[in-house]
Write an enzyme that holds these catalytic residues in place. Structure first.
Site, PDB file in Angstrom:
ATOM      1  N   SER A  83       0.819  -1.214   0.000  1.00  0.00           N
ATOM      2  CA  SER A  83       0.000   0.000   0.000  1.00  0.00           C
ATOM      3  C   SER A  83       0.857   1.271   0.000  1.00  0.00           C
ATOM      4  O   SER A  83       2.031   1.254   0.366  1.00  0.00           O
ATOM      5  CB  SER A  83      -0.907   0.019   1.230  1.00  0.00           C
ATOM      6  OG  SER A  83      -1.671  -1.155   1.308  1.00  0.00           O
TER       7      SER A  83
HETATM    8  N1  SAH Z   1      -0.824  -3.625   3.852  1.00  0.00           N
HETATM    9  C1  SAH Z   1      -0.407  -4.535   2.838  1.00  0.00           C
HETATM   10  C2  SAH Z   1      -1.445  -4.513   1.741  1.00  0.00           C
HETATM   11  C3  SAH Z   1      -1.427  -5.685   0.881  1.00  0.00           C
HETATM   12  S1  SAH Z   1      -2.681  -5.667  -0.384  1.00  0.00           S
HETATM   13  C4  SAH Z   1       0.952  -4.084   2.304  1.00  0.00           C
HETATM   14  O1  SAH Z   1       1.198  -2.882   2.398  1.00  0.00           O
HETATM   15  O2  SAH Z   1       1.714  -4.891   1.788  1.00  0.00           O
HETATM   16  C5  SAH Z   1      -3.978  -6.558   0.383  1.00  0.00           C
HETATM   17  C6  SAH Z   1      -3.688  -7.955   0.817  1.00  0.00           C
HETATM   18  O3  SAH Z   1      -4.900  -8.530   1.278  1.00  0.00           O
HETATM   19  C7  SAH Z   1      -3.185  -8.879  -0.299  1.00  0.00           C
HETATM   20  O4  SAH Z   1      -1.977  -9.462   0.080  1.00  0.00           O
HETATM   21  C8  SAH Z   1      -4.298  -9.911  -0.448  1.00  0.00           C
HETATM   22  O5  SAH Z   1      -3.835 -11.189  -0.819  1.00  0.00           O
HETATM   23  C9  SAH Z   1      -4.898  -9.893   0.935  1.00  0.00           C
HETATM   24  N2  SAH Z   1      -6.281 -10.391   1.009  1.00  0.00           N
HETATM   25  C10 SAH Z   1      -7.273 -10.208   0.113  1.00  0.00           C
HETATM   26  N3  SAH Z   1      -8.398 -10.805   0.533  1.00  0.00           N
HETATM   27  C11 SAH Z   1      -8.101 -11.378   1.725  1.00  0.00           C
HETATM   28  C12 SAH Z   1      -8.864 -12.152   2.645  1.00  0.00           C
HETATM   29  N4  SAH Z   1     -10.156 -12.441   2.440  1.00  0.00           N
HETATM   30  N5  SAH Z   1      -8.248 -12.579   3.770  1.00  0.00           N
HETATM   31  C13 SAH Z   1      -6.934 -12.290   4.010  1.00  0.00           C
HETATM   32  N6  SAH Z   1      -6.177 -11.579   3.163  1.00  0.00           N
HETATM   33  C14 SAH Z   1      -6.755 -11.118   2.034  1.00  0.00           C
END
Ligand code: SAH
Length: 238
Positions: A83
């Protein structure tokens, strides 16, 4: 000396590589731009200090290192992103972590936000649906010495009941609605930050506050664009 430069078509302007201080300055600037929406001029000093301490360049893929301190999201594989730093800082500020707090994060992703949270509270519980991302983040936490993080591979839509209730919850993927299980797993007095809206579109970053009587109040803070919260147990592994 002139500060402007005109580049002939087809020639790229030289890239200015941003450093950690640039990233922190950019976050502060964006907080200022959005102050009427977020209701403050500056984020909590502890949050900004944690943003300074956690090396974002460790959490981006090797071919993205030169852009690690840009104030923008970057691809991390599996169709997911790390993010934008401003959004990471804002969401953490919204849940207002205290040193004794236990925080639940849904969507570990690169682990960057998890690591920042780990500096600000006693324990972070983080759920990630893509196994490879969770495993890579766990390896990184070990290498960098972050110890107060417990991780689970699975669907975070249902929260993590075993360790509930939580002082704060951060959802880092966009939901079409606020999952009931997450509201239930929030402590009275707890706060949750979650993007809510249509997938692959714009969403509203919502702050959910549960009062001491267990009543919740929800407010919309800012327009955002997140990858969707997946609503099934397995996703395609790219
Ligand atoms: N804060 C993180 C954001 C990652 S993007 C960073 O800065 O790296 C969002 C993440 O949510 C992804 O890795 C995706 O695989 C995960 N995600 C999506 N749906 C999900 C769910 N139902 N349960 C757990 N993780 C999920």
């Amino acid at each position: 000396m002139s500060r402007c430069a005109i580049f002939p078509p087809g020639r790229k302007a030289p890239e200015v590589k941003k450093n950690l201080q640039d990233m922190l300055d950019d976050i502060e600037r964006e907080v200022q731009y959005t102050r009427s929406l977020i209701g403050k001029d500056a984020l909590d000093a502890r949050v900004m200090e944690a943003m300074r301490k956690v090396p974002r360049d460790e959490f981006v893929p090797p071919n993205m290192k030169s852009a690690a301190f840009e104030n923008g999201p970057l691809p991390i594989g599996h169709g997911q992103t790390i993010s934008q730093p401003y959004i990471v800082a804002l969401m953490i500020d919204m849940v207002a972590p205290e040193p004794e707090h236990r925080i639940l994060e849904i969507g570990t992703g690169s682990g960057y936000q998890t690591a920042i949270l780990s500096q600000l509270c006693s324990k972070v519980y983080s759920v990630e649906i893509v196994a490879e991302l969770s495993i890579a983040a766990a390896d990184l936490f070990k290498r960098l010495g972050y110890q107060n993080i417990e991780m689970r591979i699975g669907n975070g839509y249902h929260g993590w009941l075993e360790h509930a209730p939580y002082d704060g919850i951060i959802v880092t993927a966009a939901a079409t609605h606020i999952p009931e299980a997450l509201v239930e797993q929030l402590k009275p007095g707890g706060r949750m930050a979650i993007p809510v809206g249509l997938p692959y579109s714009y969403q509203e970053l919502m702050l959910v506050r549960k009062d001491e009587q267990g009543k919740t109040v929800t407010e919309s803070v800012l327009g955002v664009a997140f990858v969707p919260l997946v609503d099934k147990e397995s996703v395609s592994q790219q």
